[in-house]
Write a protein that holds these residues in place. Structure first.
Motif, PDB file in Angstrom:
ATOM      1  N   LEU A 266       0.847  -1.209   0.000  1.00  0.00           N
ATOM      2  CA  LEU A 266       0.000   0.000   0.000  1.00  0.00           C
ATOM      3  C   LEU A 266       0.877   1.251   0.000  1.00  0.00           C
ATOM      4  CD1 LEU A 266      -2.797  -1.100   2.498  1.00  0.00           C
ATOM      5  CD2 LEU A 266      -3.050  -0.715   0.048  1.00  0.00           C
ATOM      6  N   GLU A 267       1.962   1.187   0.761  1.00  0.00           N
ATOM      7  CA  GLU A 267       2.864   2.344   0.827  1.00  0.00           C
ATOM      8  C   GLU A 267       3.510   2.602  -0.532  1.00  0.00           C
ATOM      9  OE1 GLU A 267       6.526   3.925   3.631  1.00  0.00           O
ATOM     10  OE2 GLU A 267       5.735   1.926   3.989  1.00  0.00           O
ATOM     11  N   VAL A 268       3.920   1.524  -1.194  1.00  0.00           N
ATOM     12  CA  VAL A 268       4.546   1.682  -2.518  1.00  0.00           C
ATOM     13  C   VAL A 268       3.509   2.220  -3.509  1.00  0.00           C
ATOM     14  CG1 VAL A 268       5.602   0.441  -4.464  1.00  0.00           C
ATOM     15  CG2 VAL A 268       6.305  -0.102  -2.125  1.00  0.00           C
ATOM     16  N   ALA A 269       2.298   1.652  -3.488  1.00  0.00           N
ATOM     17  CA  ALA A 269       1.253   2.076  -4.431  1.00  0.00           C
ATOM     18  C   ALA A 269       0.927   3.560  -4.251  1.00  0.00           C
ATOM     19  CB  ALA A 269      -0.002   1.232  -4.226  1.00  0.00           C
ATOM     20  N   GLN A 270       0.852   3.972  -3.001  1.00  0.00           N
ATOM     21  CA  GLN A 270       0.548   5.379  -2.698  1.00  0.00           C
ATOM     22  C   GLN A 270       1.622   6.299  -3.284  1.00  0.00           C
ATOM     23  OE1 GLN A 270      -2.067   6.342  -0.185  1.00  0.00           O
ATOM     24  NE2 GLN A 270      -1.698   8.266  -1.274  1.00  0.00           N
ATOM     25  N   LEU A 271       2.865   5.898  -3.118  1.00  0.00           N
ATOM     26  CA  LEU A 271       3.980   6.711  -3.624  1.00  0.00           C
ATOM     27  C   LEU A 271       3.974   6.736  -5.157  1.00  0.00           C
ATOM     28  CD1 LEU A 271       6.419   8.354  -2.614  1.00  0.00           C
ATOM     29  CD2 LEU A 271       7.802   6.326  -2.930  1.00  0.00           C
ATOM     30  N   LEU A 272       3.713   5.588  -5.775  1.00  0.00           N
ATOM     31  CA  LEU A 272       3.684   5.539  -7.247  1.00  0.00           C
ATOM     32  C   LEU A 272       2.582   6.457  -7.769  1.00  0.00           C
ATOM     33  CD1 LEU A 272       4.064   1.668  -7.862  1.00  0.00           C
ATOM     34  CD2 LEU A 272       5.826   3.432  -8.163  1.00  0.00           C
ATOM     35  N   ASP A 273       1.461   6.451  -7.070  1.00  0.00           N
ATOM     36  CA  ASP A 273       0.329   7.291  -7.483  1.00  0.00           C
ATOM     37  C   ASP A 273       0.702   8.768  -7.374  1.00  0.00           C
ATOM     38  OD1 ASP A 273      -2.258   7.661  -8.419  1.00  0.00           O
ATOM     39  OD2 ASP A 273      -3.108   7.809  -6.397  1.00  0.00           O
ATOM     40  N   GLU A 274       1.321   9.121  -6.245  1.00  0.00           N
ATOM     41  CA  GLU A 274       1.742  10.524  -6.052  1.00  0.00           C
ATOM     42  C   GLU A 274       2.791  10.937  -7.079  1.00  0.00           C
ATOM     43  OE1 GLU A 274       3.239  11.421  -2.086  1.00  0.00           O
ATOM     44  OE2 GLU A 274       1.572  10.259  -1.281  1.00  0.00           O
ATOM     45  N   MET A 275       3.604   9.967  -7.484  1.00  0.00           N
ATOM     46  CA  MET A 275       4.712  10.269  -8.394  1.00  0.00           C
ATOM     47  C   MET A 275       4.235  10.472  -9.828  1.00  0.00           C
ATOM     48  SD  MET A 275       8.195   8.096  -8.333  1.00  0.00           S
ATOM     49  CE  MET A 275       7.747   6.844  -9.486  1.00  0.00           C
ATOM     50  N   GLY A 276       2.975  10.099 -10.120  1.00  0.00           N
ATOM     51  CA  GLY A 276       2.440  10.333 -11.460  1.00  0.00           C
ATOM     52  C   GLY A 276       2.429   9.113 -12.366  1.00  0.00           C
ATOM     53  N   VAL A 277       2.600   7.917 -11.778  1.00  0.00           N
ATOM     54  CA  VAL A 277       2.493   6.688 -12.584  1.00  0.00           C
ATOM     55  C   VAL A 277       1.061   6.597 -13.122  1.00  0.00           C
ATOM     56  CG1 VAL A 277       2.373   4.170 -12.311  1.00  0.00           C
ATOM     57  CG2 VAL A 277       4.363   5.434 -11.455  1.00  0.00           C
ATOM     58  N   ASP A 278       0.902   6.232 -14.394  1.00  0.00           N
ATOM     59  CA  ASP A 278      -0.440   6.196 -14.990  1.00  0.00           C
ATOM     60  C   ASP A 278      -1.194   4.917 -14.640  1.00  0.00           C
ATOM     61  OD1 ASP A 278      -0.389   8.656 -16.798  1.00  0.00           O
ATOM     62  OD2 ASP A 278       1.464   7.618 -17.358  1.00  0.00           O
ATOM     63  N   ILE A 279      -0.470   3.796 -14.662  1.00  0.00           N
ATOM     64  CA  ILE A 279      -1.121   2.514 -14.359  1.00  0.00           C
ATOM     65  C   ILE A 279      -0.244   1.760 -13.355  1.00  0.00           C
ATOM     66  CG2 ILE A 279      -1.994   0.306 -15.289  1.00  0.00           C
ATOM     67  CD1 ILE A 279      -1.315   2.676 -17.906  1.00  0.00           C
ATOM     68  N   ILE A 280      -0.878   1.297 -12.284  1.00  0.00           N
ATOM     69  CA  ILE A 280      -0.143   0.515 -11.276  1.00  0.00           C
ATOM     70  C   ILE A 280      -0.638  -0.924 -11.382  1.00  0.00           C
ATOM     71  CG2 ILE A 280       0.229   0.160  -8.799  1.00  0.00           C
ATOM     72  CD1 ILE A 280      -0.322   3.194  -8.430  1.00  0.00           C
ATOM     73  N   GLU A 281       0.252  -1.826 -11.788  1.00  0.00           N
ATOM     74  CA  GLU A 281      -0.142  -3.238 -11.792  1.00  0.00           C
ATOM     75  C   GLU A 281       0.046  -3.736 -10.365  1.00  0.00           C
ATOM     76  OE1 GLU A 281      -0.230  -6.733 -14.880  1.00  0.00           O
ATOM     77  OE2 GLU A 281       1.853  -6.244 -14.405  1.00  0.00           O
ATOM     78  N   ALA A 282      -1.054  -4.024  -9.708  1.00  0.00           N
ATOM     79  CA  ALA A 282      -1.007  -4.251  -8.258  1.00  0.00           C
ATOM     80  C   ALA A 282      -0.768  -5.696  -7.876  1.00  0.00           C
ATOM     81  CB  ALA A 282      -2.306  -3.762  -7.635  1.00  0.00           C
ATOM     82  N   GLY A 283      -0.941  -6.622  -8.807  1.00  0.00           N
ATOM     83  CA  GLY A 283      -0.697  -8.023  -8.458  1.00  0.00           C
ATOM     84  C   GLY A 283      -1.423  -8.967  -9.399  1.00  0.00           C
ATOM     85  N   PHE A 284      -1.470 -10.218  -8.973  1.00  0.00           N
ATOM     86  CA  PHE A 284      -2.002 -11.325  -9.778  1.00  0.00           C
ATOM     87  C   PHE A 284      -3.078 -11.981  -8.905  1.00  0.00           C
ATOM     88  CE2 PHE A 284      -0.087 -15.260 -12.240  1.00  0.00           C
ATOM     89  CZ  PHE A 284      -1.255 -15.360 -12.969  1.00  0.00           C
ATOM     90  N   PRO A 285      -4.306 -11.476  -8.930  1.00  0.00           N
ATOM     91  CA  PRO A 285      -5.296 -11.860  -7.920  1.00  0.00           C
ATOM     92  C   PRO A 285      -5.539 -13.351  -7.756  1.00  0.00           C
ATOM     93  CG  PRO A 285      -6.055  -9.977  -9.161  1.00  0.00           C
ATOM     94  CD  PRO A 285      -4.798 -10.435  -9.830  1.00  0.00           C
ATOM     95  N   ILE A 286      -5.417 -14.131  -8.845  1.00  0.00           N
ATOM     96  CA  ILE A 286      -5.680 -15.571  -8.694  1.00  0.00           C
ATOM     97  C   ILE A 286      -4.529 -16.290  -7.977  1.00  0.00           C
ATOM     98  CG2 ILE A 286      -4.623 -16.364 -10.863  1.00  0.00           C
ATOM     99  CD1 ILE A 286      -8.031 -17.614  -9.716  1.00  0.00           C
ATOM    100  N   ALA A 287      -3.363 -15.638  -7.914  1.00  0.00           N
ATOM    101  CA  ALA A 287      -2.155 -16.332  -7.405  1.00  0.00           C
ATOM    102  C   ALA A 287      -2.293 -16.766  -5.960  1.00  0.00           C
ATOM    103  CB  ALA A 287      -0.930 -15.445  -7.571  1.00  0.00           C
ATOM    104  N   SER A 288      -2.930 -15.957  -5.134  1.00  0.00           N
ATOM    105  CA  SER A 288      -3.093 -16.324  -3.722  1.00  0.00           C
ATOM    106  C   SER A 288      -4.136 -15.403  -3.102  1.00  0.00           C
ATOM    107  CB  SER A 288      -1.774 -16.156  -2.959  1.00  0.00           C
ATOM    108  OG  SER A 288      -1.470 -14.778  -2.844  1.00  0.00           O
ATOM    109  N   GLU A 289      -4.583 -15.799  -1.933  1.00  0.00           N
ATOM    110  CA  GLU A 289      -5.545 -14.984  -1.188  1.00  0.00           C
ATOM    111  C   GLU A 289      -4.923 -13.617  -0.890  1.00  0.00           C
ATOM    112  OE1 GLU A 289      -9.134 -14.462  -0.244  1.00  0.00           O
ATOM    113  OE2 GLU A 289      -8.519 -16.429  -1.004  1.00  0.00           O
ATOM    114  N   GLY A 290      -3.625 -13.650  -0.503  1.00  0.00           N
ATOM    115  CA  GLY A 290      -2.902 -12.418  -0.166  1.00  0.00           C
ATOM    116  C   GLY A 290      -2.823 -11.487  -1.364  1.00  0.00           C
ATOM    117  N   ASP A 291      -2.549 -12.044  -2.551  1.00  0.00           N
ATOM    118  CA  ASP A 291      -2.468 -11.214  -3.750  1.00  0.00           C
ATOM    119  C   ASP A 291      -3.830 -10.586  -4.066  1.00  0.00           C
ATOM    120  OD1 ASP A 291       0.262 -11.588  -4.492  1.00  0.00           O
ATOM    121  OD2 ASP A 291      -0.391 -11.467  -6.595  1.00  0.00           O
TER     122      ASP A 291
END
Ligand code: KIV
Ligand code: ZN
Length: 529
Positions: A39-64
Motif C-alpha cells: 500500500l505504501e509503494v502504491a501510494q507513492l507511485l500514485d503521487e509520483m504520477g504513474v499512470d497505471i499501477i499493476e497491483a498483483g495477480f489476484p488468482i495467485a493467492s488470497e494475499g495477492d
C-alpha cells in the motif's frame, strides 16, 4: 488526468507509464512484500504520477487478491491493473479484486511463441487464437480497460502475432503489450516488431501499444526506448528494475533517459522525477534488495565524484561531469567523495564546507596528512577530515611530536613499544614494555618526557564505520589543579594513542607557560636542558 484507456486523450508523443513493481517486481525471488508495504509503494507511485499501477495477480493467492483489492480502493489517480492468465477463473477473480478502483484494468495474457505454445501450453496456434478472443471478451464484461499481452512476443512468428493482436483489439482490448518475456531481443529488432505490427494490423489505431522488457542481456532500457521509437506509447517498468530473473526495465532509468535526451526522444510523461530517489529507497527497503552502488540514477555513486580531475571540473561547472542534476531525481546534492584520487581544490572546498579556513602552510600540511590517510582508507568521511584538521590545529606550535612508533602486541607478552619523539628539533627514542601496548607506549613517553601529570581519561572511539575507520583517542591529563584534554586520530589506534598523549602534554606546557611564564616545564627540562 488523461485516462490511459481513452485513445483521444493521449497525444501522439505522450507515453504512459505502467509500473509493475508490485506484480512482476514482486515475482523476483525474495522480493515479496506485506500488504502494508504494498500500500505504501502504491501510494507513492500514485503521487509520483504513474499512470497505471499493476497491483498483483489476484488468482495467485488470497494475499495477492487482498492486496490488489486494497490498492484498487486506495489509489486516487492511477488506473489499477490486475493480471490474469487466459482462463475464466483468473479473469473473474481479477475483475472482483479490482472493484472500487477509479479506472480498473484487467491485464490478460497468453503465450504466442511456437516454443511456449508447444511445450508450456500444449495447444495448437488456432486454439490460442480462439482463447485470445474469448478471454478479452470475458475481461471486457468486467471492465472497459483491457490489456492483452502476447507472452514471449519477441520470439513469436510475425504473421501469427499480427493475427492475435488483431483478434485482441477486435474483442475489445485497448492496450496491446508485446513483451520481451525472456530478455532476448535487441533494440533494432524490437523497434522493427512494433513498426511491423502497427503497420500490418488493420485495427492497430484502436489500441495503445506497450513495451515490456526483461533485462537478461542488460538491454531492457535500450529495448524499451527502441519500442517507443517503433510506435509503442505505454512503457512497462519497475522501480530499481526489480523483476523476474535479471529484472525489468527500470522506471527511473527510462524516465530520466526520456527527460535528459528529449532532443532525440521527444516523448513526454507525467512522472515527478524528484520523487525517484524516494521511490527507489522505499522499494529497496521493503524488498530488502540493495541498490547497487553504481546503479544509474539512484545508485549511491550516481552523483558522487572522487577523482581529482572530475572534482576539479565539477567545482568549475557541474555540467562537465553531470548530465542531469541530482536535485532532478531527488538527491540533495552532488557528493565529492574524498579519497586518494581527490585533489587540493576539492580538499579546500571540503574544508570550507566544514567551516575551516586554514592558512597556506596549514592547508598544505593537512592535505598531506589527508592523502596519507586516504592511501590507507577507502573513503575519507567528513568526520575523518574534521578529526584530522582538529588534530593538525591542535599540533600547531607543538614542541613535542611523534616521529616513529613500533609496537609488539598480541598474546605472547610482554607487549612492548619503541617510540621516537622530536622534542624541539631533537630526536630521542626509548623502548619500554608495559601491561598491554598502550601502557608500553605511555611508559616510553614517561621515560622520554618525565612529568608528574596524572592520566585521568583514556578513551577510544571509531570516527566512522568499518574496520578501516579512523580511531580517535582522547586523553585527559591532570597536573597541579590543571586539566587538559587532547585528541589524536589515526587508522592505527596505537598511533592515535601516542599522538593524543603527546598532544595533551603539549597543551599542558602551553597552559603552564600561560599561568607561570617564568616556570621551566619540569618534563621538558629533564631532556632539553
Ligand atoms: O514478461 C512477461 O511476459 C510478463 C507478462 C505477464 C506480461 O510479465
Ligand atoms: Zn514480465
Amino acid at each position: 488526468m488523461a485516462s490511459p484507456n481513452d485513445m483521444n486523450d493521449i497525444s501522439r508523443d505522450r507515453v504512459v507509464i505502467f509500473d509493475t513493481t508490485l506484480r512482476d517486481g514482486e515475482q523476483s525471488p525474495g522480493a515479496s512484500m506485506t500488504l502494508d508495504e504494498k500500500l505504501e509503494v502504491a501510494q507513492l507511485l500514485d503521487e509520483m504520477g504513474v499512470d497505471i499501477i499493476e497491483a498483483g495477480f489476484p488468482i495467485a493467492s488470497e494475499g495477492d487478491f487482498e492486496s490488489v483489492s486494497a490498492i484498487a480502493k486506495l489509489v486516487k489517480n492511477a488506473s489499477v491493473a490486475g493480471l490474469a492468465r487466459a482462463a475464466n477463473k483468473d479473469i473473474d477473480r481479477a475483475g472482483e479484486a479490482l472493484k472500487g478502483a477509479v479506472n480498473p484494468r484487467i491485464h490478460t495474457f497468453i503465450s504466442t511463441s511456437p516454443l511456449h505454445m508447444k511445450y508450456k501450453l500444449q495447444k495448437e496456434p488456432e486454439e490460442v487464437l480462439a482463447l485470445v478472443t474469448s478471454q478479452v471478451l470475458r475481461a471486457r464484461n468486467h471492465v472497459e480497460n483491457v490489456e492483452w499481452s502476447a507472452e514471449d512476443g519477441t520470439r513469436t512468428e510475425m504473421d501469427f502475432l499480427c493475427r492475435c493482436v488483431e483478434a485482441a483489439i477486435k474483442a475489445g482490448a485497448t492496450t496491446i503489450n508485446i513483451p520481451d518475456t525472456v530478455g532476448y531481443t535487441v533494440p533494432d529488432e524490437y523497434e522493427h516488431i512494433f513498426r511491423s505490427v502497427i503497420e500490418r494490423v488493420p485495427n492497430s489505431d484502436k489500441a495503445i501499444f506497450s513495451v515490456h522488457c526483461h533485462n537478461d542481456l542488460g538491454l531492457a532500457v535500450a529495448n524499451t526506448l527502441a519500442g517507443v521509437r517503433g510506435g509503442a506509447r505505454q512503457i512497462e517498468c519497475t522501480i530499481n528494475g526489480i523483476g523476474e530473473r535479471a529484472g525489468n526495465a527500470a522506471l527511473e532509468e527510462v524516465v530520466m533517459a526520456l527527460r535528459t535526451r528529449s532532443d532525440v526522444l521527444p516523448y513526454s510523461n507525467r512522472i515527478e522525477t524528484t520523487m525517484l530517489m524516494r521511490a527507489s529507497k522505499l522499494v529497496s527497503a521493503v524488498t530488502s534488495f540493495p541498490v547497487q552502488y553504481n546503479k544509474a540514477i539512484v545508485g549511491r555513486n550516481a552523483f558522487a565524484h572522487e577523482s581529482g580531475i572530475h572534482q576539479d571540473g565539477m567545482l568549475k561547472n557541474a555540467q562537465t561531469y553531470e548530465i542531469m542534476t541530482p536535485e532532478s531525481v531527488g538527491v540533495q546534492k552532488t557528493s565529492l567523495v574524498m579519497g586518494k584520487h581527490s585533489g587540493r581544490h576539492a580538499f579546500k572546498e571540503k574544508l570550507k564546507d566544514l567551516g575551516y579556513t586554514l592558512g597556506d602552510n596549514a592547508l598544505e600540511d593537512a592535505f598531506k596528512r589527508f592523502k596519507d590517510l586516504a592511501d590507507r582508507k577507502k573513503i575519507v568521511y567528513d568526520e575523518d577530515i574534521e578529526a584530522l584538521v582538529d588534530d593538525e590545529i591542535g599540533h600547531a606550535g607543538e614542541r613535542i611530536k611523534v616521529v616513529d612508533l613500533a609496537v609488539v602486541a598480541g598474546t605472547k607478552g610482554p607487549q612492548s613499544a619503541e617510540l621516537t619523539l622530536d622534542i624541539e628539533g631533537q630526536q630521542v627514542s626509548h623502548q619500554s614494555t608495559g601491561n598491554g601496548p598502550v601502557d608500553a607506549i605511555f611508559n616510553c613517553i614517561h621515560a622520554l618526557v618525565p612529568h608528574t601529570a596524572v592520566l585521568e581519561l583514556y578513551q577510544v572511539h571509531a570516527v566512522t564505520e568499518g574496520t578501516d575507520a579512523q580511531a580517535e583517542v582522547s586523553v585527559r591529563l591532570h597536573e597541579d589543579g590543571r586539566s587538559v584534554t587532547a585528541k589524536g586520530a589515526d587508522p592505527d589506534t596505537l598511533v592515535a594513542s601516542a599522538r593524543a598523549y603527546i598532544a595533551a602534554l603539549n597543551k599542558l606546557m602551553v597552559k603552564r607557560r600561560r599561568s607561570r611564564p617564568e616556570e621551566i616545564e619540569p618534563g621538558v627540562r629533564a631532556i632539553t636542558p
